[in-house]
Design a protein around this motif. Structure first.
Motif, PDB file in Angstrom:
ATOM      1  N   UNK A  55      15.388  83.873  54.299  1.00  0.00           N
ATOM      2  CA  UNK A  55      14.580  84.638  54.895  1.00  0.00           C
ATOM      3  C   UNK A  55      14.277  86.145  53.957  1.00  0.00           C
ATOM      4  N   UNK A  56      15.134  86.492  53.253  1.00  0.00           N
ATOM      5  CA  UNK A  56      15.269  87.615  52.406  1.00  0.00           C
ATOM      6  C   UNK A  56      14.804  87.211  51.141  1.00  0.00           C
ATOM      7  N   UNK A  57      14.735  86.200  50.694  1.00  0.00           N
ATOM      8  CA  UNK A  57      14.220  85.725  49.292  1.00  0.00           C
ATOM      9  C   UNK A  57      15.210  86.187  48.356  1.00  0.00           C
ATOM     10  N   UNK A  58      16.545  85.760  48.563  1.00  0.00           N
ATOM     11  CA  UNK A  58      17.584  86.467  47.518  1.00  0.00           C
ATOM     12  C   UNK A  58      17.602  85.668  46.434  1.00  0.00           C
ATOM     13  N   UNK A  59      18.179  86.270  45.193  1.00  0.00           N
ATOM     14  CA  UNK A  59      18.266  85.540  44.048  1.00  0.00           C
ATOM     15  C   UNK A  59      19.931  85.275  43.639  1.00  0.00           C
ATOM     16  N   UNK A  60      20.701  85.796  44.534  1.00  0.00           N
ATOM     17  CA  UNK A  60      22.112  85.852  44.431  1.00  0.00           C
ATOM     18  C   UNK A  60      23.087  86.282  45.520  1.00  0.00           C
ATOM     19  N   UNK A  61      24.271  86.085  45.340  1.00  0.00           N
ATOM     20  CA  UNK A  61      25.327  86.895  46.277  1.00  0.00           C
ATOM     21  C   UNK A  61      26.425  87.224  45.495  1.00  0.00           C
ATOM     22  N   UNK A  62      26.783  88.423  46.319  1.00  0.00           N
ATOM     23  CA  UNK A  62      28.135  89.191  45.808  1.00  0.00           C
ATOM     24  C   UNK A  62      29.075  88.852  47.174  1.00  0.00           C
ATOM     25  N   UNK A  63      30.126  88.292  46.910  1.00  0.00           N
ATOM     26  CA  UNK A  63      30.977  88.113  48.137  1.00  0.00           C
ATOM     27  C   UNK A  63      32.347  89.056  47.708  1.00  0.00           C
ATOM     28  N   UNK A  64      32.219  90.111  48.431  1.00  0.00           N
ATOM     29  CA  UNK A  64      33.312  90.945  48.333  1.00  0.00           C
ATOM     30  C   UNK A  64      34.791  90.470  48.953  1.00  0.00           C
ATOM     31  N   UNK A 109      37.960  81.578  53.374  1.00  0.00           N
ATOM     32  CA  UNK A 109      36.544  80.945  53.402  1.00  0.00           C
ATOM     33  C   UNK A 109      35.532  81.125  52.455  1.00  0.00           C
ATOM     34  N   UNK A 110      35.857  82.302  51.600  1.00  0.00           N
ATOM     35  CA  UNK A 110      34.557  82.671  50.826  1.00  0.00           C
ATOM     36  C   UNK A 110      34.677  81.735  49.416  1.00  0.00           C
ATOM     37  N   UNK A 111      35.800  81.334  48.957  1.00  0.00           N
ATOM     38  CA  UNK A 111      35.773  80.556  47.877  1.00  0.00           C
ATOM     39  C   UNK A 111      34.825  79.449  48.237  1.00  0.00           C
ATOM     40  N   UNK A 112      34.996  78.708  49.239  1.00  0.00           N
ATOM     41  CA  UNK A 112      34.117  77.620  49.781  1.00  0.00           C
ATOM     42  C   UNK A 112      32.731  77.901  50.031  1.00  0.00           C
ATOM     43  N   UNK A 113      32.472  79.157  50.572  1.00  0.00           N
ATOM     44  CA  UNK A 113      31.081  79.517  51.067  1.00  0.00           C
ATOM     45  C   UNK A 113      30.567  79.704  49.693  1.00  0.00           C
ATOM     46  N   UNK A 114      31.310  80.306  48.754  1.00  0.00           N
ATOM     47  CA  UNK A 114      30.419  80.787  47.473  1.00  0.00           C
ATOM     48  C   UNK A 114      30.269  79.320  46.741  1.00  0.00           C
ATOM     49  N   UNK A 115      30.941  78.501  46.821  1.00  0.00           N
ATOM     50  CA  UNK A 115      30.488  77.013  45.977  1.00  0.00           C
ATOM     51  C   UNK A 115      29.382  76.461  46.645  1.00  0.00           C
TER      52      UNK A 115
END
Ligand code: SF4
Lengths: 263, 441
Positions: free
Chosen positions: B375-384, B395-401
């Motif tokens: 929805x926000x047309x994103x090019x990437x993500x930073x997971x702190x 769960x962030x490791x899996x979410x990231x993958x």
């Protein structure tokens, strides 16, 4: 002579490297030294040496990489070691896959795509566990030479597990083992295993895309290579100059930039 | 609580008369002044004008707190607590987590949490809890003085840390503690869980009434719920304007302007505030103003902000043409707005407060992130990856993958801590961010 068309410099935490490539991107000149705290002076010295052996470097593009890259004022551009390693290894081996680079103070895992681009990467945590420093520290303690460690470790059938991943705590663990009469070789084997497990966990966190490749100063150590193969069940390939891949990739980027500006 | 007419006079004089006049004057001055000298107008849009009001609201909130004891009942509450009950009873509500964030942003959280560490609290405990306990033990705070609580109100819908943290507070202040236990929601909330939470909320009322020394008016409660819902809806709309290209506000702006929706939910001035903010943001959309001047790439942020690095990170990214336009964290205070039903206060509070992001399965968060990427047309993500906040980081490791696998977008796991700069290694973070940015281009 003018055969060098682009230069790459990799200022790491333990060693500094410089690479020159020709028009076609072949690695034609390289040099390595322990890293000096005065980066700029060291790089100046590197460049003079390069000039002495290869002729003037005026107008030749320089790209710097590695932890100290921002201190290299002679460079035209600075690029991270992740991108540089990926490019260097890709060019030397001719394929993508998963690259493990174990350096002096950080290790990284880079997933390289089919055209040499970085698909994903992971780096070790905020501490030196899982890096060359881990071995270096204990080599001193056990009074063995760093480049003999791997052979010694492999010479042992037995292996004692080292439970601490922390470099400092592992050291005290080892001291107490020695005090209890444990032989050095099995300890060394356990030590290598501990490092490799750490690195392989990093590989798992990004997901292994075969083939598996290795670079960095620590890969000269045969035990590391063997254990990585054991732990992952994958055959490992290595470029010809594993320690120079960062600098080589940097030189390739410099060459690319030069072509672009010439075109 | 014991009421004291002298405290009331002090409150009226210092807050209503002097304080209000001073704060209004300060806001008036701020609204007329240009951006602060340190503001990087070369890479960022000028700061939002609403900032002057944010400052006024927050300063007034802490000023009220300073003179609240003896005049109003005071409650300390967790960020996910059903605060509407307390608002309707006329409590002054303090959010130790927000206070902690303020300490982080003002770079005093280490000094204050060291007070807690010196008293034996481990550094593995959440840095908000350490900051708060440190403030409690030493009286140190950048806001002058915190009021003592008459009541403690903790809801387990964010983490289990609060359970033990609030017990420490209860023992120290020797005041009653209400705990609302919210069963974890794996897929969708079970009816019996909702009834269980509702029952606890109803049971909490007499205790809160007793401490406040007054009866809860249902009419008032419904009104508070209406304000809560209106403010949350407006906040949601403000965030959704980030779908525009360029995005009118960044997540860093959201971090700063989210304080009212967290700590002043249920008040009419909060509704006015977000209505005004929405107007300003809409105006930016109309004029095509982006929060990041040269917006080239758009990112998602997951987890709490790194409070002591807000400015540095925002400038670092903006310099590279990167705008962070959506976050799961700020969204948490808007996305549940539709569940608030003023006509069924207890039922809907139970339904709402049982399913904030930290009380639902990690798969839900992944779905949310995926939706945002589209929805926000994103090019990437930073997971702190927040060393303090385990429930958010698990769960962030899996979410990231998964994000990488399913969307082919780069995603970075950035190790830090939301309030403890000692868990942030500048060089290492920089190395990762640099490499990540190279992947975006
Ligand atoms: S652990 Fe996380 S949810 Fe709990 S108080 Fe700390 S930051 Fe908030």
């Amino acid at each position: 002579m003018g055969r060098i068309s682009a230069i790459g410099i990799d200022v790491g935490s333990t060693t500094a490297k410089i690479v020159g490539v020709d028009e076609g991107g072949e690695l034609v000149w390289k040099y390595i030294e322990p890293a000096h705290p005065r980066v700029e002076e060291q790089v100046d010295r590197f460049l003079r040496k390069l000039e002495e052996e290869n002729g003037p470097i005026d107008g030749i593009p320089i790209v710097a990489t590695g932890y100290g890259r921002n201190l290299v004022h002679q460079a035209t551009r600075k690029v991270t070691e992740i991108t540089c390693h990926a490019l260097g290894v890709f060019r030397q081996l001719g394929h993508g896959g998963t690259l493990i680079d174990i350096g002096g103070q950080d290790s990284k895992v880079i997933v390289i795509g089919p055209s040499g681009e970085v698909v994903d990467f992971a780096m070790n945590d905020k501490c030196a566990a899982g890096t060359g420093r881990f071995l270096e520290n204990t080599a001193g303690r056990l009074m063995v030479k760093l480049d003999e460690m791997g052979q010694l470790a492999l010479s042992s059938e037995e292996e004692v597990p080292i439970s601490s991943t922390c470099t400092v705590f592992a050291e005290s663990e080892i001291i107490s083992m020695i005090a209890h009469g444990v032989r050095v070789e099995p300890i060394l084997k356990g030590l290598h295993r501990s490092l490799v497990k750490r690195v392989v966990a990093m590989v798992r966190s990004v997901g292994l895309v075969p083939p598996l490749m290795l670079s960095g100063g620590v890969v000269k150590n045969p035990a590391i290579r063997k254990m990585i193969e054991e732990e992952t069940g994958q055959k490992v390939t290595m470029p010809e100059h594993p320690q120079f891949m960062g600098a080589y990739g940097a030189a390739l980027i410099a060459l690319r930039g030069k072509r672009r500006t010439n075109a | 609580m014991k009421r004291d007419w002298r405290a009331s006079i002090r409150y009226y004089w210092n807050v209503k008369v002097l304080g209000n006049a001073y704060l209004r004057w300060q806001r008036w001055r701020m609204e007329r002044k240009g951006p602060p000298r340190r503001w990087r107008t070369d890479i960022l849009a000028p700061p939002l004008k609403i900032g002057a009001r944010t400052k006024e609201l927050i300063s007034r909130h802490y000023l009220e707190g300073r003179y609240a004891n003896g005049h109003k009942p005071v409650a300390w509450v967790t960020s996910g607590a059903p605060v509407e009950i307390l608002q309707a009873l006329g409590y002054y509500v303090l959010y130790p987590e927000n206070h902690g964030a303020l300490c982080g942003a003002r770079k005093v959280s280490v000094e204050i949490s060291t007070e807690a560490e010196n008293a034996g609290y481990s550094r593995d405990i959440c840095s908000y809890a350490r900051t708060d306990i440190g403030a409690m033990l030493s009286g140190k705070t950048p806001v002058g003085k915190l009021p003592k609580p008459d009541l403690l109100f903790a809801c387990t819908n964010i983490c289990q840390t609060v359970l033990f943290w609030y017990r420490v507070l209860a023992e120290h202040f020797k005041v009653p503690l209400i705990v609302i236990d919210t069963p974890f929601v794996y897929t969708s909330p079970q009816e019996y869980s909702i009834q269980y939470v509702k029952k606890q909320l109803e049971n909490a009322v007499p205790i809160a009434e007793k401490v406040a020394g007054r009866k809860l008016s249902y009419k008032k409660l419904k009104q508070v719920m209406r304000y809560s819902r209106m403010a949350a809806e407006l906040w949601l709309q403000v965030m959704e304007r980030g779908k525009n290209r360029p995005a009118p506000i960044s997540v860093f702006d959201q971090f700063i302007h989210m304080a009212p929706i967290v700590e002043m939910r249920g008040k009419p001035e909060t509704v006015d505030f977000y209505a005004a903010m929405l107007r300003e943001v809409d105006d930016r959309v109309k004029k095509g103003i982006g929060a990041v001047r040269n917006e080239q790439r758009r990112l998602l942020w997951d987890n709490l902000p790194i409070w002591y690095k807000l400015r540095e990170l925002s400038e670092y990214l903006a310099e590279r043409g990167v705008a962070v336009v959506a976050s799961t964290y700020t969204m948490a205070w808007g996305e549940l707005a539709p569940l608030i039903d003023p006509e069924k206060p207890f039922e809907s509070m139970a339904r709402t407060y049982i399913q904030p992001i930290l009380n639902v399965g990690t798969g839900k968060k992944l779905e949310k992130m995926k939706r945002m990427i589209e929805e926000y047309h994103l090019d990437g993500a930073i997971l702190h990856s927040d060393r303090s906040c385990k429930p958010y980081s698990i769960g962030q490791v899996d979410q990231r993958n998964r994000l990488i696998r399913d969307y082919g977008v780069p995603a970075l796991l950035l190790e830090a801590d939301h309030n403890d700069p000692r868990s942030y290694a500048d060089e290492q973070a920089r190395a990762r961010l640099d490499a990540f940015i190279e992947m975006l281009y």
